[in-house]
Motif scaffolding. Structure first.
Motif, mmCIF file in Angstrom:
data_model
loop_
_atom_site.group_PDB
_atom_site.id
_atom_site.type_symbol
_atom_site.label_atom_id
_atom_site.label_comp_id
_atom_site.label_asym_id
_atom_site.label_seq_id
_atom_site.Cartn_x
_atom_site.Cartn_y
_atom_site.Cartn_z
ATOM 1 N N THR A 84 0.828 -1.204 0.000
ATOM 2 C CA THR A 84 0.000 0.000 0.000
ATOM 3 C C THR A 84 0.861 1.252 0.000
ATOM 4 O OG1 THR A 84 -1.798 -1.142 1.136
ATOM 5 C CG2 THR A 84 -1.804 1.262 1.242
ATOM 6 N N ALA A 85 1.956 1.249 0.746
ATOM 7 C CA ALA A 85 2.847 2.409 0.766
ATOM 8 C C ALA A 85 3.445 2.660 -0.609
ATOM 9 C CB ALA A 85 3.958 2.201 1.795
ATOM 10 N N ARG A 86 3.802 1.604 -1.306
ATOM 11 C CA ARG A 86 4.382 1.771 -2.640
ATOM 12 C C ARG A 86 3.309 2.195 -3.644
ATOM 13 N NH1 ARG A 86 9.424 0.116 -1.933
ATOM 14 N NH2 ARG A 86 9.880 -1.554 -0.444
ATOM 15 N N GLU A 87 2.126 1.630 -3.519
ATOM 16 C CA GLU A 87 1.038 1.950 -4.440
ATOM 17 C C GLU A 87 0.605 3.405 -4.317
ATOM 18 O OE1 GLU A 87 -3.521 0.405 -5.445
ATOM 19 O OE2 GLU A 87 -2.430 -0.366 -3.715
ATOM 20 N N THR A 88 0.564 3.902 -3.088
ATOM 21 C CA THR A 88 0.068 5.261 -2.847
ATOM 22 C C THR A 88 1.182 6.299 -2.804
ATOM 23 O OG1 THR A 88 0.149 4.958 -0.434
ATOM 24 C CG2 THR A 88 -1.901 4.341 -1.545
ATOM 25 N N ARG A 89 2.385 5.898 -3.105
ATOM 26 C CA ARG A 89 3.548 6.779 -2.967
ATOM 27 C C ARG A 89 3.398 8.084 -3.749
ATOM 28 N NH1 ARG A 89 9.773 4.627 -3.753
ATOM 29 N NH2 ARG A 89 10.851 6.564 -3.171
ATOM 30 N N THR A 90 2.790 8.020 -4.920
ATOM 31 C CA THR A 90 2.640 9.215 -5.753
ATOM 32 C C THR A 90 1.266 9.856 -5.629
ATOM 33 O OG1 THR A 90 1.944 7.880 -7.659
ATOM 34 C CG2 THR A 90 4.308 8.329 -7.424
ATOM 35 N N ARG A 122 -2.369 14.015 -1.136
ATOM 36 C CA ARG A 122 -2.951 13.859 0.194
ATOM 37 C C ARG A 122 -4.459 13.665 0.105
ATOM 38 N NH1 ARG A 122 -1.966 18.579 4.509
ATOM 39 N NH2 ARG A 122 -3.110 19.717 2.900
ATOM 40 N N GLU A 123 -5.089 14.370 -0.834
ATOM 41 C CA GLU A 123 -6.535 14.250 -1.006
ATOM 42 C C GLU A 123 -6.908 12.852 -1.483
ATOM 43 O OE1 GLU A 123 -4.666 16.747 -2.115
ATOM 44 O OE2 GLU A 123 -5.343 18.262 -0.651
ATOM 45 N N GLU A 124 -6.112 12.292 -2.378
ATOM 46 C CA GLU A 124 -6.406 10.946 -2.880
ATOM 47 C C GLU A 124 -6.272 9.903 -1.777
ATOM 48 O OE1 GLU A 124 -5.134 10.912 -7.569
ATOM 49 O OE2 GLU A 124 -3.528 11.128 -6.077
ATOM 50 N N VAL A 125 -5.248 10.034 -0.962
ATOM 51 C CA VAL A 125 -5.084 9.098 0.150
ATOM 52 C C VAL A 125 -6.249 9.221 1.116
ATOM 53 C CG1 VAL A 125 -3.667 8.490 2.141
ATOM 54 C CG2 VAL A 125 -2.577 9.012 -0.043
ATOM 55 N N THR A 159 3.172 10.906 6.116
ATOM 56 C CA THR A 159 4.633 10.916 6.070
ATOM 57 C C THR A 159 5.126 10.541 4.676
ATOM 58 O OG1 THR A 159 4.751 8.625 6.836
ATOM 59 C CG2 THR A 159 4.779 10.338 8.519
ATOM 60 N N GLY A 160 6.415 10.781 4.434
ATOM 61 C CA GLY A 160 7.010 10.486 3.133
ATOM 62 C C GLY A 160 8.420 9.956 3.261
ATOM 63 N N TRP A 161 8.613 8.967 4.114
ATOM 64 C CA TRP A 161 9.962 8.465 4.373
ATOM 65 C C TRP A 161 10.579 7.766 3.166
ATOM 66 C CZ3 TRP A 161 12.421 10.416 8.279
ATOM 67 C CH2 TRP A 161 11.714 10.873 9.389
ATOM 68 N N GLN A 162 9.756 7.207 2.301
ATOM 69 C CA GLN A 162 10.317 6.552 1.108
ATOM 70 C C GLN A 162 11.072 7.539 0.226
ATOM 71 O OE1 GLN A 162 7.367 3.484 -0.678
ATOM 72 N NE2 GLN A 162 6.110 4.972 0.413
ATOM 73 N N ASP A 163 10.635 8.795 0.256
ATOM 74 C CA ASP A 163 11.229 9.801 -0.620
ATOM 75 C C ASP A 163 12.248 10.682 0.094
ATOM 76 O OD1 ASP A 163 9.687 9.087 -2.923
ATOM 77 O OD2 ASP A 163 7.955 10.013 -1.953
ATOM 78 N N ASP A 164 12.547 10.365 1.333
ATOM 79 C CA ASP A 164 13.551 11.116 2.083
ATOM 80 C C ASP A 164 14.936 10.619 1.672
ATOM 81 O OD1 ASP A 164 15.414 11.989 4.048
ATOM 82 O OD2 ASP A 164 13.800 12.232 5.504
ATOM 83 N N PRO A 165 15.777 11.467 1.059
ATOM 84 C CA PRO A 165 17.084 10.993 0.583
ATOM 85 C C PRO A 165 18.023 10.584 1.703
ATOM 86 C CG PRO A 165 16.957 13.383 0.431
ATOM 87 C CD PRO A 165 15.575 12.907 0.790
ATOM 88 N N PHE A 166 17.720 10.989 2.940
ATOM 89 C CA PHE A 166 18.607 10.670 4.048
ATOM 90 C C PHE A 166 18.109 9.491 4.892
ATOM 91 C CE2 PHE A 166 19.094 15.388 3.407
ATOM 92 C CZ PHE A 166 20.206 15.260 2.610
#
Length: 446
Positions: free
Chosen positions: A331-337, A340-343, A367-374
């Protein structure tokens, strides 16, 4: 070139613990942090009077916990909120059947006993499992041994799928058979109504921390280390007798971070079997409460719960009606893009199956930890083929000058702040070459 005793890469709880303990014993330590704040994956935001922990939220078991001891010493206010190990009961859980109707007490108790029966069987099945088996493999054997009909087995099967996702942010077939061996909680669990970030803020006091200093390369050799830093204005190099690297597994795997020479096989092999997960929090705040009082969690069974199946009532933290759910694994990967309204729309469609007429949320935070470069994810998990000792093996000292620390390097309780703190303590002792009481983190020497 600046020369110091120890350079610590990362100002999360692991790095701050290492630096604070070494400095207390006379070392000159510099902490290099890529972000513009300390805390790493402990991150609290404060907006419109709301306090939200976007990263770590819980102490998972306060019994004999150094994090709990530090929080108490630092005067951090806590609220008991025990989530356990994605338990089927033990707390007031409003359970909903696949058709959207609430299960009566007898049905909920029978389901909980089915889960517990499989869990009891799992102990032996996991112990006898091979190195290439997944958590799906062992749970399927444990379920099959019960001889249940297809519907009964499916209800427990999906519970175990959700447990793998909520505990480790990964699909059940991608998690090692031993991936949940650490899933034990000792004592109550607590959260922080004033924000978890007060812990790293206290740990950081008095340290030489250089924010917005992105480390791109760590060169180690027999005489020490050189660390290449991309700062806000230029590139520089620090030289030290030792380095403690506390960046997450996702960064260690990335091309943006180089260790030269490459990690030796004793460390590279376990690193290769660990991966960062996909796990995001979704906070929904409402104008009024529409679920029952005294409910700790809401859970729905069946296919409708594939994405959104569990909601946790956080109202007790500040009095505002709030539910927390998780986008975990697929679900995290599916909704990654998704926006906020869609989620929010997707989540509310499921809540309104259970609570027709539920109002729109007045605030949504995701949250958006998947896209955090650090970080490149929330925390690490054991892939199929991994063994339990991979966590500790990842912290094997390298040439007596380079050490890895962080939640992924602690076997007993990985993926937690406790693991981060304990691993930082271990790294400090190895650099120091002797015992250091962990209590020195929060107490002055006598």
């Amino acid at each position: 070139m600046e020369r110091i005793d120890t350079v610590v890469v990362g100002a999360g709880v692991a790095g701050l613990t290492t630096a604070r303990l070494l400095q207390a014993f006379g070392q000159r330590v510099v902490v290099l942090e890529a972000r513009d704040r300390v805390g790493g994956r402990v991150h609290t935001v404060r907006t419109a009077g709301r306090v939200t922990d976007l990263g770590a939220s819980w102490i998972h078991g306060v019994t004999d916990s150094p994090v709990a001891a530090a929080a108490e010493a630092f005067g951090m206010r806590t609220v008991e909120f025990t989530v356990g190990s994605f338990q089927p009961d033990g707390r007031p859980i409003a359970s909903y059947a696949p058709d959207g109707t609430r299960s009566n007490d007898a049905a909920a108790a029978a389901f909980a006993e089915d889960v517990r029966a499989v869990d009891r069987a799992l102990l032996g099945v996991i112990a006898a499992s091979g190195p290439g088996e997944s958590y799906r493999d062992v749970t399927e054997r444990a379920i099959a041994a019960r001889g249940w009909d297809a519907e009964r087995a499916q209800r427990v099967r999906e519970f175990l799928e959700h447990r793998a996702e909520e505990q480790y942010g990964v699909w059940i077939e991608d998690l090692a058979a031993h991936g949940l061996d650490d899933d034990q909680v000792e004592g109550d669990e607590v959260v922080f109504p004033d924000g978890y970030d007060r812990l790293p803020a206290h740990l950081a006091e008095g340290l030489d921390i250089r924010l917005e200093h992105v480390v791109s390369r760590v060169h180690w050799h027999g005489a020490g280390v050189e660390v290449t830093v991309d700062g806000t204005t230029d590139r520089s190099t620090l030289s030290a007798a030792a380095a403690v690297v506390t960046v997450p597994v996702g960064v260690l795997h990335s091309e943006a971070f180089t260790i030269d020479p490459p990690l030796p096989p004793a460390v590279a092999a376990p690193l290769g079997r660990l991966r960062m997960n996909a796990f995001e929090k979704v906070f929904l705040r409402f104008p009024t409460r529409f679920w029952d009082d005294g409910v700790y969690a809401i859970r729905q069974q069946g296919a409708e719960g594939r994405r959104w199946h569990s909601w946790y009532d956080l109202t007790s933290l500040d009095g505002e009606p709030t539910l927390l759910t998780f986008a975990a694994g697929p679900t995290a990967r599916e909704t990654r893009t998704w926006s906020r309204e869609e989620v929010a729309t997707s989540v509310m469609a499921q809540l309104r199956r259970l609570f027709p007429g539920a109002p729109d949320p007045v605030d949504v935070q995701i949250t958006g930890w998947q896209d955090d470069p650090f970080s490149r994810g929330s925390y690490a998990y054991m892939t199929v083929g991994s063994v339990t000792s991979d966590h500790d093996d990842l912290a094997t000292p390298i040439g007596s000058v380079l050490h890895l620390a962080g939640e992924a390097t602690w076997t007993d309780d990985p993926a937690t702040v406790t693991a981060a703190m304990c691993s930082g303590h271990r790294a400090a002792e190895r650099v120091f070459g002797g015992e250091i009481p962990i209590e020195r983190l929060w107490s002055s020497p006598r």
